[in-house]
Design a protein around this motif. Structure first.
Motif, mmCIF file in Angstrom:
data_model
loop_
_atom_site.group_PDB
_atom_site.id
_atom_site.type_symbol
_atom_site.label_atom_id
_atom_site.label_comp_id
_atom_site.label_asym_id
_atom_site.label_seq_id
_atom_site.Cartn_x
_atom_site.Cartn_y
_atom_site.Cartn_z
ATOM 1 N N GLY A 151 -5.190 9.030 -0.167
ATOM 2 C CA GLY A 151 -5.793 9.571 -1.380
ATOM 3 C C GLY A 151 -4.892 9.511 -2.592
ATOM 4 O O GLY A 151 -5.346 9.760 -3.712
ATOM 5 N N ARG A 152 -3.620 9.192 -2.400
ATOM 6 C CA ARG A 152 -2.687 9.117 -3.530
ATOM 7 C C ARG A 152 -2.118 7.710 -3.710
ATOM 8 O O ARG A 152 -1.838 7.296 -4.825
ATOM 9 C CB ARG A 152 -1.534 10.097 -3.329
ATOM 10 N N PHE A 153 -1.912 7.005 -2.616
ATOM 11 C CA PHE A 153 -1.334 5.665 -2.663
ATOM 12 C C PHE A 153 -2.410 4.629 -2.341
ATOM 13 O O PHE A 153 -3.305 4.879 -1.541
ATOM 14 C CB PHE A 153 -0.217 5.521 -1.639
ATOM 15 N N THR A 154 -2.287 3.456 -2.957
ATOM 16 C CA THR A 154 -3.210 2.360 -2.698
ATOM 17 C C THR A 154 -2.424 1.075 -2.496
ATOM 18 O O THR A 154 -1.639 0.679 -3.361
ATOM 19 C CB THR A 154 -4.178 2.166 -3.865
ATOM 20 N N ILE A 155 -2.640 0.448 -1.351
ATOM 21 C CA ILE A 155 -1.994 -0.838 -1.081
ATOM 22 C C ILE A 155 -2.965 -1.964 -1.384
ATOM 23 O O ILE A 155 -4.173 -1.841 -1.139
ATOM 24 C CB ILE A 155 -1.501 -0.920 0.385
ATOM 25 N N SER A 156 -2.452 -3.041 -1.933
ATOM 26 C CA SER A 156 -3.286 -4.206 -2.222
ATOM 27 C C SER A 156 -2.414 -5.458 -2.127
ATOM 28 O O SER A 156 -1.187 -5.357 -2.072
ATOM 29 C CB SER A 156 -3.916 -4.094 -3.614
ATOM 30 N N GLU A 186 9.889 5.702 7.846
ATOM 31 C CA GLU A 186 8.520 6.020 8.242
ATOM 32 C C GLU A 186 7.531 5.058 7.600
ATOM 33 O O GLU A 186 7.753 4.530 6.509
ATOM 34 C CB GLU A 186 8.161 7.465 7.861
ATOM 35 N N PHE A 187 6.437 4.864 8.300
ATOM 36 C CA PHE A 187 5.374 4.002 7.835
ATOM 37 C C PHE A 187 4.644 4.644 6.658
ATOM 38 O O PHE A 187 4.418 5.857 6.644
ATOM 39 C CB PHE A 187 4.397 3.747 8.987
ATOM 40 N N VAL A 188 4.251 3.822 5.685
ATOM 41 C CA VAL A 188 3.498 4.297 4.533
ATOM 42 C C VAL A 188 2.102 3.679 4.498
ATOM 43 O O VAL A 188 1.097 4.395 4.444
ATOM 44 C CB VAL A 188 4.234 3.991 3.216
ATOM 45 N N ALA A 189 2.029 2.352 4.512
ATOM 46 C CA ALA A 189 0.735 1.679 4.412
ATOM 47 C C ALA A 189 0.877 0.232 4.848
ATOM 48 O O ALA A 189 1.965 -0.338 4.779
ATOM 49 C CB ALA A 189 0.196 1.741 2.987
ATOM 50 N N TYR A 214 -3.107 3.849 6.165
ATOM 51 C CA TYR A 214 -2.195 4.700 5.398
ATOM 52 C C TYR A 214 -1.649 5.810 6.287
ATOM 53 O O TYR A 214 -2.324 6.299 7.188
ATOM 54 C CB TYR A 214 -2.916 5.355 4.218
ATOM 55 N N ALA A 215 -0.452 6.222 5.983
ATOM 56 C CA ALA A 215 0.067 7.445 6.577
ATOM 57 C C ALA A 215 -0.718 8.619 6.010
ATOM 58 O O ALA A 215 -1.148 8.585 4.849
ATOM 59 C CB ALA A 215 1.546 7.594 6.260
ATOM 60 N N TYR A 266 1.248 -4.914 -3.309
ATOM 61 C CA TYR A 266 1.530 -3.847 -4.251
ATOM 62 C C TYR A 266 1.320 -2.498 -3.575
ATOM 63 O O TYR A 266 0.555 -2.385 -2.617
ATOM 64 C CB TYR A 266 0.607 -3.954 -5.464
ATOM 65 N N LEU A 267 1.978 -1.504 -4.102
ATOM 66 C CA LEU A 267 1.735 -0.133 -3.680
ATOM 67 C C LEU A 267 1.612 0.707 -4.945
ATOM 68 O O LEU A 267 2.613 0.980 -5.610
ATOM 69 C CB LEU A 267 2.863 0.394 -2.786
ATOM 70 N N GLN A 268 0.386 1.052 -5.273
ATOM 71 C CA GLN A 268 0.130 1.936 -6.401
ATOM 72 C C GLN A 268 0.287 3.362 -5.916
ATOM 73 O O GLN A 268 -0.423 3.786 -5.006
ATOM 74 C CB GLN A 268 -1.278 1.714 -6.962
ATOM 75 N N MET A 269 1.203 4.082 -6.523
ATOM 76 C CA MET A 269 1.494 5.452 -6.093
ATOM 77 C C MET A 269 1.138 6.405 -7.225
ATOM 78 O O MET A 269 1.744 6.348 -8.306
ATOM 79 C CB MET A 269 2.977 5.582 -5.734
#
Length: 118
Positions: A65-70, A45-48, A59-60, A79-82
């Protein structure tokens, strides 16, 4: 294009992890980069995802609100800050790349495993 993902591990619910994915090869093929995940017995499944400029971020709903892609283009890395991880986030996380938003996700990394304990 080669994608090398890292940063997975074991974390307790409510904790944080930061995934990295370094790309090598032709940069025009990695204009869009993103993260997907696949839990045991489930479909990928797609995340970001994000455009090369760092914009057009998507974002999925399950991670908003919890994960941040950069991305850091100087390092050819996304990066994926989780944060506030939940047991249902347990999956193998894959980074992917494509040349344009209308193109298929043609390039995939090897995956990095994230396990969230309750």
């Amino acid at each position: 294009v080669q994608l090398q993902a890292s940063g997975g591990g074991l974390v307790q619910a409510g904790g944080s992890l930061k995934l990295s994915c370094r790309a090598s090869g032709r940069p025009e093929r990695t204009h869009y980069m993103g993260w997907f995940r696949q839990a045991p017995g489930k479909e990928r499944e797609f995340v970001a995802s994000t455009w090369w400029s760092g914009g057009d971020i998507t974002y999925a709903d399950s991670v908003k609100g919890r994960f941040t892609i950069s991305r850091d283009n100087a390092k050819n890395t996304i990066y994926l800050q989780m944060d506030n991880l939940k047991p249902e986030d347990t999956s193998v996380y894959y980074c992917a790349a494509r040349s344009a938003k209308s193109s298929p996700w043609g390039f995939w990394g090897q995956g990095t495993k994230v396990t969230v304990s309750s």
